[in-house]
Write an enzyme that holds these catalytic residues in place. Structure first.
Site, PDB file in Angstrom:
ATOM      1  N   HIS A  74     -21.020 -44.964  -2.638  1.00 25.65           N
ATOM      2  CA  HIS A  74     -19.760 -45.458  -3.237  1.00 25.65           C
ATOM      3  C   HIS A  74     -18.705 -45.682  -2.159  1.00 25.65           C
ATOM      4  O   HIS A  74     -18.655 -44.945  -1.172  1.00 25.65           O
ATOM      5  CB  HIS A  74     -19.255 -44.537  -4.347  1.00 25.65           C
ATOM      6  CG  HIS A  74     -18.900 -43.140  -3.917  1.00 25.65           C
ATOM      7  ND1 HIS A  74     -17.644 -42.789  -3.461  1.00 25.65           N
ATOM      8  CD2 HIS A  74     -19.615 -41.997  -3.896  1.00 25.65           C
ATOM      9  CE1 HIS A  74     -17.615 -41.494  -3.187  1.00 25.65           C
ATOM     10  NE2 HIS A  74     -18.797 -40.990  -3.432  1.00 25.65           N
ATOM     11  N   ASP A 120     -15.312 -45.961  -2.889  1.00 20.45           N
ATOM     12  CA  ASP A 120     -13.993 -45.396  -3.227  1.00 20.45           C
ATOM     13  C   ASP A 120     -13.894 -43.984  -2.659  1.00 20.45           C
ATOM     14  O   ASP A 120     -14.909 -43.365  -2.337  1.00 20.45           O
ATOM     15  CB  ASP A 120     -13.788 -45.387  -4.745  1.00 20.45           C
ATOM     16  CG  ASP A 120     -14.805 -44.502  -5.454  1.00 20.45           C
ATOM     17  OD1 ASP A 120     -16.009 -44.637  -5.157  1.00 20.45           O
ATOM     18  OD2 ASP A 120     -14.407 -43.664  -6.278  1.00 20.45           O
ATOM     19  N   ASP A 128     -17.480 -38.839   2.691  1.00 23.15           N
ATOM     20  CA  ASP A 128     -17.678 -39.064   1.241  1.00 23.15           C
ATOM     21  C   ASP A 128     -16.945 -40.320   0.795  1.00 23.15           C
ATOM     22  O   ASP A 128     -15.774 -40.267   0.506  1.00 23.15           O
ATOM     23  CB  ASP A 128     -17.197 -37.821   0.499  1.00 23.15           C
ATOM     24  CG  ASP A 128     -17.348 -37.928  -0.997  1.00 23.15           C
ATOM     25  OD1 ASP A 128     -18.058 -38.827  -1.469  1.00 23.15           O
ATOM     26  OD2 ASP A 128     -16.728 -37.109  -1.705  1.00 23.15           O
ATOM     27  N   GLU A 183     -16.607 -43.757  -8.169  1.00 24.69           N
ATOM     28  CA  GLU A 183     -17.359 -42.509  -8.311  1.00 24.69           C
ATOM     29  C   GLU A 183     -16.409 -41.324  -8.393  1.00 24.69           C
ATOM     30  O   GLU A 183     -16.573 -40.435  -9.227  1.00 24.69           O
ATOM     31  CB  GLU A 183     -18.319 -42.339  -7.132  1.00 24.69           C
ATOM     32  CG  GLU A 183     -19.382 -41.269  -7.354  1.00 24.69           C
ATOM     33  CD  GLU A 183     -18.951 -39.862  -6.986  1.00 24.69           C
ATOM     34  OE1 GLU A 183     -19.603 -38.906  -7.409  1.00 24.69           O
ATOM     35  OE2 GLU A 183     -17.933 -39.701  -6.273  1.00 24.69           O
ATOM     36  N   GLU A 184     -15.404 -41.295  -7.512  1.00 27.19           N
ATOM     37  CA  GLU A 184     -14.528 -40.121  -7.431  1.00 27.19           C
ATOM     38  C   GLU A 184     -13.708 -39.964  -8.707  1.00 27.19           C
ATOM     39  O   GLU A 184     -13.379 -38.857  -9.107  1.00 27.19           O
ATOM     40  CB  GLU A 184     -13.600 -40.229  -6.216  1.00 27.19           C
ATOM     41  CG  GLU A 184     -14.327 -40.323  -4.882  1.00 27.19           C
ATOM     42  CD  GLU A 184     -15.093 -39.054  -4.523  1.00 27.19           C
ATOM     43  OE1 GLU A 184     -15.060 -38.090  -5.308  1.00 27.19           O
ATOM     44  OE2 GLU A 184     -15.749 -39.055  -3.469  1.00 27.19           O
ATOM     45  N   GLU A 232     -17.200 -44.502 -15.760  1.00 27.03           N
ATOM     46  CA  GLU A 232     -18.530 -44.571 -16.366  1.00 27.03           C
ATOM     47  C   GLU A 232     -19.038 -45.998 -16.482  1.00 27.03           C
ATOM     48  O   GLU A 232     -20.096 -46.234 -17.062  1.00 27.03           O
ATOM     49  CB  GLU A 232     -18.496 -43.915 -17.748  1.00 27.03           C
ATOM     50  CG  GLU A 232     -18.489 -42.400 -17.632  1.00 27.03           C
ATOM     51  CD  GLU A 232     -18.161 -41.698 -18.928  1.00 27.03           C
ATOM     52  OE1 GLU A 232     -17.905 -42.377 -19.930  1.00 27.03           O
ATOM     53  OE2 GLU A 232     -18.160 -40.464 -18.909  1.00 27.03           O
ATOM     54  N   HIS A 251     -13.228 -34.122   0.068  1.00 27.95           N
ATOM     55  CA  HIS A 251     -12.186 -33.803  -0.925  1.00 27.95           C
ATOM     56  C   HIS A 251     -11.111 -32.888  -0.343  1.00 27.95           C
ATOM     57  O   HIS A 251     -10.333 -32.302  -1.088  1.00 27.95           O
ATOM     58  CB  HIS A 251     -12.776 -33.143  -2.183  1.00 27.95           C
ATOM     59  CG  HIS A 251     -13.737 -34.024  -2.942  1.00 27.95           C
ATOM     60  ND1 HIS A 251     -13.955 -33.900  -4.293  1.00 27.95           N
ATOM     61  CD2 HIS A 251     -14.512 -35.050  -2.547  1.00 27.95           C
ATOM     62  CE1 HIS A 251     -14.846 -34.804  -4.682  1.00 27.95           C
ATOM     63  NE2 HIS A 251     -15.193 -35.513  -3.625  1.00 27.95           N
TER      64      HIS A 251
HETATM   65 ZN   LIG Z   1     -19.099 -38.842  -3.135  1.00 32.43          ZN
END
Ligand SMILES: [Zn+2]
Length: 446
Positions: free
Chosen positions: A89, A91, A122, A153-154, A158, A418
């Site tokens: 991903h 994002d 990530d 994704e973060e 859906e 994160h």
């Molecule tokens: Zn991730």
């Protein structure tokens, strides 16, 4: 191509790979509400260009209903060869407090062989892993290639899962590589073979028609906050193990971390002990964990001398792959009802669930990736689990029960995903790219 040729191609491509990763990390593609949308679209566009640069004959953006676009790429399978789907991903998480970053989150900076910046690990490292592995193959595709890179994704969007459900043929594959995880330690290869699922709900406790004066009524009036606290403390025993009957403990083959390592990574303060018993792998990857993640109670600043009439808590359950999230909610809510004191009125709302995942132990793709990883890292991989969930993995497993799903990537456990000062180790990135490129060639051999 021989394994040496692949390894050399990956190594020769690293300077360009790092430049491309930097360009991607420089874009603040935060797909959360309240953040500008334009950079998210810009990251999608760059991802599209990067996939084109890898020589895939078909690359396009897929507009998803109510979400940010996914980027899709494809090269048809040579006759008789299987097809691999590569997922990542583009994002990223919001950066949080910029004061906690040693370098600005969207000014990618290399320090001591690692690239720092939000999304460096990530999961823009996953995006670049796919791009660089494909480039190393120089258009000579050993297997059919499909790539899907999503952009929400973060934010737990859906729309991609819905798209996969409605257009399964586009992404159908024999093996799926999810490059959104990593090794516990840099240089020590691991395959993530288990993900916990999750379940959450809100519990509300009511005891009085309204709050009353704690001087006039305290001592006899039933306090909703006190009732809720009593209920919540029954979720764990004195060791910190989950104490709700009906949530059995599991075991995970192999070790997770040393206690020392875990304490350092989690930032446990001196003199404070860990909670729970049994091995860390059992506790983190194979057993239930219950966390109270929020409380609706008066804040300290707003406190007045009153007995509370209502109190609410958000309760999150991590569910081992062998468990059923919906059933876990049933078991925990039944338990809370049973232990509620004084006949307090207890209601539950806002249920969410997400399934876990357990990889099949054997298969042609699994064997191929183990060979590839052993060569790229100079030692065979071990199996690890992950305490968190990747909802898309569960969706893929549900949609394509025959496909082998492989989880590996360059996000080692010290990558601070994160968190402030996120980074990716660039040698780890090279080894991961090499693993993926070698895997594609190995998998073709059967
Ligand atoms: Zn991730």
């Amino acid at each position: 191509m021989t394994p040496e040729e692949i390894e050399n191609a990956v190594a020769a491509g690293m300077p360009q790979t790092i430049e491309d990763l930097k360009a991607l990390v420089a874009i603040p593609s935060i797909a959360f509400p309240g953040h500008p949308e334009e950079p998210v679209h810009k990251a999608a566009e760059l991802t599209e260009n990067l996939l084109r640069s890898a020589g895939l004959p078909r690359v396009e953006r897929i507009d998803l209903d109510g979400g940010f676009p996914a980027v899709y790429g494809e090269a048809p399978a040579p006759p008789g060869a299987p097809t691999v789907l590569l997922y990542a991903h583009y994002d990223v998480q919001p950066p949080g407090d910029p004061a906690l970053w040693k370098t600005p989150p969207f000014e990618p900076t290399v320090i001591d062989g690692a690239l720092y910046g939000r999304g460096a690990a990530d999961d823009k490292s996953g995006v670049i892993t796919h791009v660089a592995a494909l480039r190393a193959l120089q258009g000579r595709w050993p297997v059919g290639i499909k790539v899907i890179i999503e952009g929400e994704e973060e934010y737990a969007g859906e729309s991609l899962a819905r798209f996969i459900e409605s257009s399964p043929d586009l992404v159908r594959a024999d093996a799926i590589v999810v490059a959104d995880v990593g090794n516990p330690r840099v240089g020590e290869p691991a395959l993530t073979t288990s993900l916990r699922g999750m379940a959450a709900f809100t519990v509300e406790v009511r005891t009085l028609a309204g709050a009353v004066h704690s001087g006039a009524f305290g001592g006899a009036a039933p306090d909703a906050l006190a009732a809720l606290m009593r209920m919540l403390t029954t979720l764990h025993d004195e060791n910190g193990d989950v104490a709700v009957p009906g949530l059995p403990r599991g075991t995970f083959p192999g070790e997770a971390y040393s206690e020392e390592e875990f304490r350092a990574t989690a930032g446990v303060l001196d003199g404070v002990s860990l909670v729970g018993t049994g091995s860390l792998a059992d506790r983190l990857w194979a057993s239930y964990a219950i966390t109270v993640t929020g409380l609706d109670v008066p804040s300290v600043a707003q406190a007045v001398n009153a007995v509370q009439a209502v109190a609410r808590a958000r309760v999150t359950i991590r569910v081992p792959p062998s468990g059923d999230p919906a059933q876990a909610i049933e078991v925990v809510t039944e338990h809370l009802k049973k232990v509620a004191p004084w006949g307090a009125h207890v209601t539950f709302s806002d249920f969410t669930t997400g399934a876990g995942f357990r990889a099949r132990g054997e298969g042609r793709a699994r064997a191929a990736v183990e060979r590839a990883m052993a060569r790229a890292f100079g030692r065979p991989p071990r199996e690890v689990g992950q305490g968190g969930s990747i909802p898309l993995v569960a969706a893929l497993a549900r949609q394509f029960p025959e496909a082998e799903i492989l989880l590996f990537g360059p996000e080692d456990d010290h990558a601070s995903i994160h968190a402030p000062n996120e980074r990716v180790d660039l040698e780890e990135l090279r080894r991961t790219i090499t693993t993926e490129a070698l895997f594609l060639a190995e998998y073709a051999k059967g």
